[in-house]
Design an enzyme around this catalytic site. Structure first.
Site, PDB file in Angstrom:
ATOM      1  N   ILE A  78      -8.811  -2.179  31.349  1.00  0.00           N
ATOM      2  CA  ILE A  78     -10.020  -3.082  30.437  1.00  0.00           C
ATOM      3  C   ILE A  78      -9.860  -4.467  30.887  1.00  0.00           C
ATOM      4  CG2 ILE A  78     -10.112  -3.977  28.135  1.00  0.00           C
ATOM      5  CD1 ILE A  78     -10.887  -0.995  28.377  1.00  0.00           C
ATOM      6  N   ASP A 103      -1.099 -10.574  35.511  1.00  0.00           N
ATOM      7  CA  ASP A 103      -0.274  -9.144  35.355  1.00  0.00           C
ATOM      8  C   ASP A 103       1.108  -9.341  35.505  1.00  0.00           C
ATOM      9  OD1 ASP A 103      -1.580  -6.333  34.569  1.00  0.00           O
ATOM     10  OD2 ASP A 103       0.420  -6.374  35.144  1.00  0.00           O
ATOM     11  N   THR A 128      -6.633  -2.294  21.595  1.00  0.00           N
ATOM     12  CA  THR A 128      -6.791  -1.609  20.356  1.00  0.00           C
ATOM     13  C   THR A 128      -5.352  -1.807  19.356  1.00  0.00           C
ATOM     14  OG1 THR A 128      -8.447  -0.305  21.440  1.00  0.00           O
ATOM     15  CG2 THR A 128      -7.569   0.296  19.495  1.00  0.00           C
ATOM     16  N   LYS A 184     -12.863  -0.408  15.117  1.00  0.00           N
ATOM     17  CA  LYS A 184     -12.368  -0.034  16.329  1.00  0.00           C
ATOM     18  C   LYS A 184     -11.924   1.556  16.317  1.00  0.00           C
ATOM     19  CE  LYS A 184     -11.371   0.961  20.389  1.00  0.00           C
ATOM     20  NZ  LYS A 184     -11.926   1.185  21.867  1.00  0.00           N
ATOM     21  N   ARG A 242     -15.036  10.016  16.771  1.00  0.00           N
ATOM     22  CA  ARG A 242     -15.081  10.872  18.057  1.00  0.00           C
ATOM     23  C   ARG A 242     -14.154  12.105  18.011  1.00  0.00           C
ATOM     24  NH1 ARG A 242     -19.058  11.233  21.219  1.00  0.00           N
ATOM     25  NH2 ARG A 242     -17.565  11.262  23.000  1.00  0.00           N
ATOM     26  N   GLY A 300      -8.014  13.420  26.052  1.00  0.00           N
ATOM     27  CA  GLY A 300      -6.989  12.859  26.567  1.00  0.00           C
ATOM     28  C   GLY A 300      -7.425  11.497  26.746  1.00  0.00           C
ATOM     29  N   CYS A 341      -7.529   6.194  24.312  1.00  0.00           N
ATOM     30  CA  CYS A 341      -8.368   5.698  23.312  1.00  0.00           C
ATOM     31  C   CYS A 341      -8.349   6.953  22.163  1.00  0.00           C
ATOM     32  CB  CYS A 341      -9.641   5.359  23.504  1.00  0.00           C
ATOM     33  SG  CYS A 341      -9.525   3.694  24.230  1.00  0.00           S
TER      34      CYS A 341
END
Ligand SMILES: NC(=O)c1ccc[n+]([C@@H]2O[C@H](COP(=O)([O-])OP(=O)(O)OC[C@H]3O[C@@H](n4cnc5c(N)ncnc54)[C@H](O)[C@@H]3O)[C@@H](O)[C@H]2O)c1
Length: 406
Positions: free
Chosen positions: A10, A29, A116, A201, A208, A252, A255
């Site tokens: 992301i 990072d 998330t 979110k 889904r 998988g 999310c």
């Protein structure tokens, strides 16, 4: 200047997109290897459209660092896994990122959490860290939550076009965040409070997951009734208000198979449907394994080393193997005596499992029963090579008659 913290699936496309649209960006990072690769102009994962986006970003103002830099706008995109036992969210990566940002953040900086999080996480875990820092330092820092919706495989396009949600404590902060995202996002941006943004979110991915679970349960029912589930769904979907999704070998990714647990973890007494859906989707790799057994018996096949699983990733044309149904299937094989199953995935170059192949022809030569676990474009272009194989198509992609389905 915008500092994006966490340059994974992301964070990296987000940082590149912001830079490509004329924002000055620093991508941070903690993994030196990621930063070194990016500094060396080498992308760290494959994704459609990323090469071009990377080139454009590099021609503008972007640099990569292993630590946060002093600025007034941060976007945190670190992982948010869940605890497998309690099903509760693990906010530690976000909190560690936050703790690294706070000492260098400028007065009135805005810190946007894109990761998330389960509803209430910002207030329960993240805000207290900021408030403690503010009371010790005398600085004012603002928090916002802008969850990400993009889908691997089409991330670059969806970053540009998806509608977005921004949760903030007040309109001034919300508008400031919106202004940054408007620099590249062509979709509608909804401003709301932080908790609604968190809930929205998680609810989207849970929706889904439940719908996929319905399709998977239908697959099991149709198997029991000796019927073709895809034919049933195709015809049922002719109804103007019915839209059943496709069954498959499991769910998988980082999310859909994770976020519903956040709701189960927080509201265990209220999430019966959500919990059941998770259970159904998690049972699918085992269901595929049983199906393999049935087909082997039918063809008098006894040697698991003549069975090949095509696909290790959790979905087509990406290299992401997180929560992959194939890996789950292999894990459950550990409890069976039979071993030696062959595995191949064109997107996974590194050695990940036993009996893994890196060449399609060599793989096909060594298997009699081929299980299509992932519908990569590569196999769709090579269906002619499958002549003479027994095929179990778990994704309903094989165009010719004569293969087995779920
Ligand atoms: N991958 C997806 O498809 C997707 C889609 C929507 C939302 N999300 C959410 O976005 C968040 C990030 O997911 P991802 O897939 O990009 O994860 P990822 O694991 O690919 O990337 C996270 C990156 O953060 C880095 N990191 C960890 N701690 C850090 C720290 N303290 N400072 C700096 N960097 C740090 C890691 O090294 C890693 O490179 C998660 O909350 C996920 O649920 C993911």
């Amino acid at each position: 200047m915008i500092n994006v913290i966490g340059l994974g699936y992301i964070g990296l496309p987000t940082a590149l997109m912001l830079a490509a649209h004329d924002n000055e960006v620093v991508g941070t990072d903690i993994k030196k290897e990621i930063v070194d690769n990016l500094k060396g102009k080498k992308l760290t994962f494959e994704e459609q459209g990323m090469e071009e986006l990377f080139k454009t970003a590099l021609s503008k103002k972007i640099r990569f660092e292993t630590a946060p830099v002093a600025t007034d706008f941060y976007i945190i995109t670190t992982p948010t896994p869940y605890d497998a036992k309690t099903k509760k969210i693990d906010c530690s990566y976000v909190i560690n990122a936050l703790k690294s940002v706070l000492p260098v953040a400028l007065e009135h900086a805005v810190i946007v959490v894109e990761s998330t999080v389960s509803p209430g996480s910002m207030d329960n875990f993240i805000r207290p860290v900021v408030e403690e820092y503010m009371s010790n330092s005398g600085k004012t820092i603002h928090l916002a939550h802008a969850p990400e919706r993009i889908i691997p495989g089409n991330m670059v396009h969806e970053l540009l076009t998806n509608a977005r949600t921004i949760g903030a404590d007040d309109e001034t902060v919300g508008e400031k965040v919106k202004q940054i995202y408007t620099s590249f996002c062509q979709g509608e941006i909804s401003l709301t409070d932080i908790k609604t943004a968190e809930m929205t979110k998680v609810v989207e991915n849970t929706f889904r997951d439940i719908n996929i679970a319905f399709a998977n349960e239908l697959a099991k029912i149709c198997r029991e009734a000796n019927m073709n589930v895809h034919e049933v769904i195709r015809i049922a979907n002719k109804h103007p208000r019915v839209n059943i999704l496709s069954p498959g070998p499991g769910v998988g990714g980082h999310c859909i198979s994770v976020d519903p647990w956040f709701l189960v973890g927080e509201y265990p007494y209220l999430t019966k449907l959500i919990y059941q859906a998770r259970q159904i989707n998690d049972s699918m790799p085992e269901f595929v394994l049983r199906r393999i057994g049935e087909i082997m018996e039918k063809h008098d096949l006894h040697d698991f080393s003549r069975v090949g699983l095509y696909g290790l990733t959790y979905k087509e044309n990406v290299d992401d193997i997180r929560e992959s149904p194939t890996l789950q299937l292999l894990e459950s094989m550990k409890n069976h005596l039979a071993t030696g199953l062959k595995v191949y995935d064109p997107m996974v170059k590194r050695e990940l499992v036993q009996n893994q192949y890196h060449d399609l022809d060599a793989f096909l030569k060594d298997v009699d029963l081929l299980v299509l676990m992932v519908g990569h474009d590569e196999i769709k272009k090579n269906f002619s090579k499958l002549n003479g194989k027994i095929i179990l198509d778990t994704r309903n992609i094989f165009p010719l008659e004569g293969c087995y389905t779920l």
